[in-house]
Motif scaffolding. Structure first.
Motif, PDB file in Angstrom:
ATOM      1  N   PRO A  19     -15.097  67.495  -2.633  1.00 30.30           N
ATOM      2  CA  PRO A  19     -16.282  67.765  -1.808  1.00 30.30           C
ATOM      3  C   PRO A  19     -16.090  67.259  -0.377  1.00 30.30           C
ATOM      4  CG  PRO A  19     -16.890  66.720  -3.889  1.00 30.30           C
ATOM      5  CD  PRO A  19     -15.395  66.663  -3.803  1.00 30.30           C
ATOM      6  N   HIS A  20     -16.371  68.106   0.574  1.00 28.96           N
ATOM      7  CA  HIS A  20     -16.216  67.737   1.990  1.00 28.96           C
ATOM      8  C   HIS A  20     -17.052  68.685   2.829  1.00 28.96           C
ATOM      9  CE1 HIS A  20     -13.509  71.172   1.574  1.00 28.96           C
ATOM     10  NE2 HIS A  20     -13.676  71.359   2.878  1.00 28.96           N
ATOM     11  N   ARG A  21     -17.156  68.363   4.113  1.00 27.19           N
ATOM     12  CA  ARG A  21     -17.800  69.280   5.049  1.00 27.19           C
ATOM     13  C   ARG A  21     -16.810  69.605   6.148  1.00 27.19           C
ATOM     14  NH1 ARG A  21     -23.606  67.134   6.532  1.00 27.19           N
ATOM     15  NH2 ARG A  21     -22.550  65.164   6.913  1.00 27.19           N
ATOM     16  N   ASP A  22     -16.905  70.796   6.714  1.00 22.18           N
ATOM     17  CA  ASP A  22     -15.980  71.195   7.775  1.00 22.18           C
ATOM     18  C   ASP A  22     -16.518  70.729   9.124  1.00 22.18           C
ATOM     19  OD1 ASP A  22     -14.537  72.327   5.729  1.00 22.18           O
ATOM     20  OD2 ASP A  22     -15.190  74.365   6.124  1.00 22.18           O
ATOM     21  N   LEU A  23     -15.825  71.144  10.194  1.00 23.87           N
ATOM     22  CA  LEU A  23     -16.201  70.624  11.519  1.00 23.87           C
ATOM     23  C   LEU A  23     -17.293  71.461  12.202  1.00 23.87           C
ATOM     24  CD1 LEU A  23     -15.654  68.741  13.983  1.00 23.87           C
ATOM     25  CD2 LEU A  23     -14.040  70.479  14.769  1.00 23.87           C
ATOM     26  N   HIS A  65     -21.844  70.600   1.924  1.00 26.95           N
ATOM     27  CA  HIS A  65     -20.683  70.124   1.178  1.00 26.95           C
ATOM     28  C   HIS A  65     -20.180  71.257   0.296  1.00 26.95           C
ATOM     29  CE1 HIS A  65     -22.004  66.060   2.281  1.00 26.95           C
ATOM     30  NE2 HIS A  65     -20.757  65.700   1.991  1.00 26.95           N
ATOM     31  N   HIS A  66     -18.880  71.376   0.234  1.00 22.09           N
ATOM     32  CA  HIS A  66     -18.309  72.382  -0.660  1.00 22.09           C
ATOM     33  C   HIS A  66     -17.024  71.832  -1.261  1.00 22.09           C
ATOM     34  CE1 HIS A  66     -16.960  73.085   3.487  1.00 22.09           C
ATOM     35  NE2 HIS A  66     -15.815  73.498   2.969  1.00 22.09           N
ATOM     36  N   ARG A  67     -16.545  72.490  -2.304  1.00 21.43           N
ATOM     37  CA  ARG A  67     -15.321  72.051  -2.979  1.00 21.43           C
ATOM     38  C   ARG A  67     -14.691  73.270  -3.649  1.00 21.43           C
ATOM     39  NH1 ARG A  67     -18.188  68.961  -8.179  1.00 21.43           N
ATOM     40  NH2 ARG A  67     -18.824  70.867  -9.256  1.00 21.43           N
TER      41      ARG A  67
HETATM   42 FE   FE2 Z   1     -13.879  73.292   3.759  1.00 24.85          FE
END
Ligand code: FE2
Ligand code: AKG
Length: 428
Positions: free
Chosen positions: A242-246, A299-301
């Motif tokens: 799980p993370h978020r982009d810029l 958030h996506h993964r």
């Molecule tokens: Fe991403």
């Protein structure tokens, strides 16, 4: 100043006590860009409530880049290794399975990163975050994949233009104007012209310099299927954690396999349908910040395919910003943030409220086992402020660099050994 009329764009904020709808009622929006009514009505909703949606009929030619993605991963192992990201201080090149991590957990994917192809400007005398600048790519040998470099460049140009169109549409929405659409979206003029259009009051102009306007980053990703035993060894189906982009990302499904999941604002994980030739558009953290939380960064993964299922190939395109943008410029945000009317303000306030809940849900969903040694070391790292704790004057270049080093520590150790030492000192 006249208050903008946002009634056509802004859905009324639900009360904070609104219970989450049943899972099956949450469906990632799909917007047909050739249908102007859909864009005008669905896009604001998708930006504010989802931060993540699918676009179809976008006008971008994707056949070539999808074919090249398949060819890239068929390259022999020794050719991939020769393009290894550790050979390149700009973090361009090939990353093998397990070499990159999200929050310290290895990702089960291999990928190739390409970006703005600039001359080598490596200066060993500079401090690490200034040594880190875009430079030459590591292209695959032309006799193995003829035409790769030029196809990549054409794709990047087309994506940049689409990205700039979105910047203007977002500016329209934020300023209470109906979205102005042109026919033939994927085949437009110079992106520089789009940004400096007097209509959009140059809303996002200061976040882009010449380099950011001349192309973002293209990643080619392969998620191999893993059988239960292998997964047992790794302990997770993490393709990417799980993370978020810029800023703004456009992800193309190169072989139409599912696996991307986004977190709804209620904390539940939802699958994104791999509609052929569609793009998944994702709002990133900096764009959420400069719009004062009016746009939502999701958030996506990616989840690893199970044994027996086909491998999964994707091509995310990440818009770049000027490396000189500071954290202060991002946190301070746009002037329009101060000018938005009461309705929009209420919406942003509600957004911030649910954000806290959302983040707690994410922490709960992704926390490592309580007994794990990592938790102890994470605690001690948190207890002590790292020497590089971001200040408002910190530039995006530096933040991006720190992110790169933490996701690909083997590259960091080779080209920026001071950073590794600094981290060890922090943790002692
Ligand atoms: Fe991403
Ligand atoms: O490949 C995917 O489905 C997700 C990729 C992604 O989120 C990323 O690389 O930032």
């Amino acid at each position: 100043m006249m208050e903008p009329d946002l009634s056509h764009a802004i859905p009324p904020p639900p009360p904070p006590s609104d219970p989450p709808p049943p899972l099956e009622a949450l469906v990632v929006p799909v917007i047909d860009l050739s249908d102007h009514t859909q864009v005008k009505t669905l896009l604001p909703h998708a930006l504010f409530e989802w931060g993540n949606f699918v676009i179809i009929n976008h006008g971008i030619e994707v056949r070539d880049i999808k074919r090249l993605a398949a060819q890239l991963f068929e390259l022999p192992g020794d050719v991939k290794r020769a393009m290894g990201v550790e050979e390149n201080p700009h973090f361009f090149g090939y990353t093998a399975i397990g070499q990159a991590t999200t929050e310290g957990t290895p990702d089960s994917r291999e990928d190739f990163d390409f970006g703005n192809d600039l001359p080598c400007n490596w200066d060993a005398a500079q401090p690490p975050h200034l040594r880190y600048r875009p430079g030459p790519n590591q292209w695959p040998p032309d006799h193995l994949i003829p035409g790769f470099k030029s196809a990549c460049k054409s794709y990047s140009d087309a994506m940049m233009k689409l990205g700039m169109r979105f910047m203007r549409w977002i500016a329209d929405v934020l300023q209470g104007r109906e979205i102005a659409l042109e026919d033939n979206i994927g085949n437009t003029s110079d992106p520089l012209e789009i940004l400096s259009d007097p209509l959009d009051s140059s809303l996002f102009e200061r976040y882009f310099d010449h380099s950011a306007k001349s192309g973002g980053r293209i990643k080619f990703v392969r998620y191999p299927p893993a059988d239960a035993e292998e997964l047992h060894g790794v302990g997770s189906r993490q393709g990417v954690g799980p993370h978020r982009d810029l800023w703004l990302t456009f992800l193309l499904h190169a072989n139409d396999q599912p696996g991307l999941e986004v977190q709804s604002r209620y904390g539940t994980w939802l699958q994104v349908p791999p509609i052929p030739d569609s793009f998944v558009v994702t709002v990133g953290q900096a764009l959420e910040s400069v719009t004062h939380g009016v746009l939502l960064a999701t958030h996506h993964r990616a989840v690893t395919p199970l044994a027996g299922a086909p491998e999964r190939l994707t091509i995310p395109y990440f818009m770049d910003l000027s490396g000189d943008v500071t954290l202060g410029m991002i946190k301070g945000g746009l002037k329009v943030g101060e000018e938005i009317n009461q309705q929009l303000y209420e919406w942003a306030r509600w957004r911030r409220w649910t954000d806290g809940q959302r983040r707690r849900a994410i922490l709960a969903a992704t926390a490592p086992p309580v007994e794990s040694r990592d938790t102890e070391s994470a605690k001690s790292t948190l207890a002590k402020e790292p020497a590089w704790l971001p200040l408002l004057s910190t530039t995006l270049r530096e933040l991006h660099f720190r992110g790169m080093v933490s996701r690909r520590p083997h590259v960091g150790r080779k080209w920026y050994p001071e950073i590794a030492n600094e981290r060890n000192a922090d943790e002692e």
